[in-house]
Write a protein that holds these residues in place. Sequence first.
Motif, PDB file in Angstrom:
ATOM      1  N   ASP A   3       0.829  -1.211   0.000  1.00 40.98           N
ATOM      2  CA  ASP A   3       0.000   0.000   0.000  1.00 40.98           C
ATOM      3  C   ASP A   3       0.861   1.257   0.000  1.00 40.98           C
ATOM      4  N   LYS A   4       1.858   1.257   0.895  1.00 40.57           N
ATOM      5  CA  LYS A   4       2.700   2.453   1.017  1.00 40.57           C
ATOM      6  C   LYS A   4       3.471   2.709  -0.276  1.00 40.57           C
ATOM      7  N   THR A   5       4.000   1.633  -0.854  1.00 45.46           N
ATOM      8  CA  THR A   5       4.793   1.786  -2.080  1.00 45.46           C
ATOM      9  C   THR A   5       3.918   2.309  -3.221  1.00 45.46           C
ATOM     10  N   GLU A   6       2.737   1.705  -3.379  1.00 38.57           N
ATOM     11  CA  GLU A   6       1.853   2.158  -4.461  1.00 38.57           C
ATOM     12  C   GLU A   6       1.457   3.618  -4.267  1.00 38.57           C
ATOM     13  N   ALA A   7       1.174   3.992  -3.014  1.00 41.63           N
ATOM     14  CA  ALA A   7       0.775   5.385  -2.761  1.00 41.63           C
ATOM     15  C   ALA A   7       1.929   6.332  -3.081  1.00 41.63           C
ATOM     16  N   LEU A   8       3.146   5.916  -2.752  1.00 42.65           N
ATOM     17  CA  LEU A   8       4.306   6.793  -2.956  1.00 42.65           C
ATOM     18  C   LEU A   8       4.653   6.949  -4.435  1.00 42.65           C
ATOM     19  N   SER A  26      -7.162  -1.229 -10.792  1.00 46.87           N
ATOM     20  CA  SER A  26      -8.461  -1.352 -10.134  1.00 46.87           C
ATOM     21  C   SER A  26      -8.439  -2.568  -9.216  1.00 46.87           C
ATOM     22  N   ASN A  27      -9.357  -2.612  -8.294  1.00 48.63           N
ATOM     23  CA  ASN A  27      -9.511  -3.758  -7.397  1.00 48.63           C
ATOM     24  C   ASN A  27     -10.626  -4.636  -7.928  1.00 48.63           C
ATOM     25  N   PRO A  77      -4.371  -9.609  -5.520  1.00 47.12           N
ATOM     26  CA  PRO A  77      -4.851  -8.852  -4.364  1.00 47.12           C
ATOM     27  C   PRO A  77      -5.386  -7.462  -4.706  1.00 47.12           C
ATOM     28  N   ASN A  78      -6.347  -7.052  -3.892  1.00 41.40           N
ATOM     29  CA  ASN A  78      -6.807  -5.667  -3.938  1.00 41.40           C
ATOM     30  C   ASN A  78      -5.828  -4.797  -3.164  1.00 41.40           C
ATOM     31  N   SER A  79      -5.723  -3.546  -3.577  1.00 36.07           N
ATOM     32  CA  SER A  79      -5.014  -2.556  -2.762  1.00 36.07           C
ATOM     33  C   SER A  79      -6.025  -1.982  -1.781  1.00 36.07           C
ATOM     34  N   SER A  80      -5.539  -1.323  -0.739  1.00 36.29           N
ATOM     35  CA  SER A  80      -6.481  -0.692   0.192  1.00 36.29           C
ATOM     36  C   SER A  80      -7.233   0.416  -0.531  1.00 36.29           C
ATOM     37  N   PRO A  81      -8.453   0.721  -0.073  1.00 35.66           N
ATOM     38  CA  PRO A  81      -9.244   1.751  -0.751  1.00 35.66           C
ATOM     39  C   PRO A  81      -8.469   3.072  -0.833  1.00 35.66           C
ATOM     40  N   GLY A  82      -8.557   3.710  -1.981  1.00 34.40           N
ATOM     41  CA  GLY A  82      -7.941   5.029  -2.149  1.00 34.40           C
ATOM     42  C   GLY A  82      -6.473   4.993  -2.524  1.00 34.40           C
TER      43      GLY A  82
END
Length: 572
Positions: free
Chosen positions: A126-131, A137-138, A145-150
């Motif tokens: 999650d952190k890497t994708e956000a950064l 899409s999920n 796997p899905n990523s966390s929402p947002g």
Amino acid sequence: MTAYVLACSGLRVLMLEAGRHYDPVAETPMFHLPRDAPLRGGGTRHKPFGFYDATVDGGWEVPGEPYSSAEGTDFRWWRARMLGGRTNHWGRISLRMGEYDFKPYSRDGLGFDWPLSYDDLAPWYDKTEALIGVYGSNEGLENTPNSSPGVLLPPPAPRAEELLTRHHCGDLGIPVIPAHLAILTRRLDAARIARTLWPGNALAQRVTEESMAARAACFYATPCGRGCSIKANFQTPTVLLPPALATGNLDIITDAMVREVTIDARGQATGVHYIDRNTRLDEYAGARVVVLAASACESARILLNSKSSLHPDGLGNGSGLVGKYIMDTVGAGVGGQIPALENMPPHNADGASAMHLYMPWWLYQEQARGQLDFARGYHIEFGGGRRMPGFGFMGGLAELTGGSYGQRLKDECRRYYGSFLWFDGRGEMIPNEDSFCEIDPEGVDRWGIPTLRFNWKWSSHELNQARHMQHTFADIIQAMGGRVTSDVHDDGARAIAAPGVIIHEVGGAMMGDDPRTSVLNQFCRSWEVDNLFVTDGGCFVSNADKNPTLSILALAWRASDYIVEQLRTRSL
Ligand SMILES: Cc1cc2nc3c(=O)[nH]c(=O)nc-3n(C[C@H](O)[C@H](O)[C@H](O)COP(=O)(O)OP(=O)(O)OC[C@H]3O[C@@H](n4cnc5c(N)ncnc54)[C@H](O)[C@@H]3O)c2cc1C
Ligand code: SF4
């Protein structure tokens, strides 16, 4: 990633980079057309991916830095000698490994399990994708796997050929869903993301927010492999190094070719020797903690070259597993021509420079029931359509039309342009003891550093999988009413790409639960040298079909947080 996390956490970091300084903002030929380049931008031996590709001093051959292959091995080792390495011109396909991928041995008795689970790594995905910014899409599909929402950015709209492919794959039961690529489809919400990533760390929040705010959204300008001067795609020199440098905690020395990690009498790492490529002098840098992230095989090479009386077979190699169990991705492709895509009215086929849709592996249940003759899955990448014409454009036209020139040639180009598709499989390789790298007793590079020799063997799982890929792609093309334009082999050995060609090599310093059967622990720390870490793809225990870089980044962030914590608690 390690330098970014450590510097943001307040540690003083020295990064040694073998290649030259590279600045994508200043050096990316963003608006140059293929027709303006020699060979219309086409590839050569020294520029395999074309004239405008970002690679510096690299490819399957690096000047003055050879490697060798054992008899019967055709492994090809891709390197780039530049700040940011291969992240400057990679394909940006960013897929998470799933729950099954971390425990493959438990599922089918082949290879090894990772010492961590998907849930252990998910927060760092999650952190890497956000950064870095990843679109996708999920979909809630099995082992995808899905990523966390947002977290994910919205995927770009599918193009005509992608919609048509999705339609026909539906009939074959193959899911076609938005791809995940490290490309910004909109500007990042810099302040919010920086606060979320670095709670309570004002310095890290500030540098991350400022660096993120300087990134524009993709405007579909140019192939990403050239690099991106507007910082819309992920490459280390535009995304990770600016904030790390802005902390004031990071120094970078380029043209610094590390050859050996040194240790003290207790066996603790004390620093590294490196060759200054400009002066050719042997230099030394001391450190409290040494982190290798020189790419999987290069880190293995450095460890194997770091011999001492305490570590006669190479540093941290008491298990004998340094260099062992290296893996690439299984690759095979098939092309086709689709009459339904002929004579498309001129339209804007812009988009991210790779695919907007892809097919995740869909036969997990059939495989579990033993209905396939190979053990692990592959996903499908595909492309074509009305992209910017490049080198080799309409190359196969004469085979289709019998040959033409003049007005008829122009008419035929207009008719067929955009009607060609290419499907590529990217599949899991199971680690085996015949695939490894070792120091070549006879080879040194131009810096006098002993070089690597590669050994390789595919198992029947990879060969059968490659055959399955080609037949599946032919089925898709035929389902689309198209004709297959490339060979489809029944012999997997002829279908499969040569080892190394997919450029996803990992392993060689595998992590595990037991020092006797692994090189690193689950935080990428050497079992034998407490203050030595390897945070590239070397730690991989398996090589799922998911392209490795997102996992390398997430594992490196997790390992870096561990280093910070160990130093804070004085355990290191
Ligand atoms: C054309 C292409 C397409 C790709 N597409 C994808 C994709 O779509 N998705 C994906 O997940 N992966 C992709 N990859 C793979 C991806 O690039 C690698 O997995 C990733 O870059 C590995 O990161 P790394 O930091 O371990 O190694 P690298 O990116 O190779 O970086 C290693 C760095 O260490 C430096 N170095 C090496 N040796 C030394 C030394 N002795 N001393 C000091 N410095 C040293 C190198 O110069 C380099 O800068 C692609 C690769 C290529 C080439
Ligand atoms: S396609 Fe987009 S992200 Fe890639 S180089 Fe062009 S502008 Fe940058």
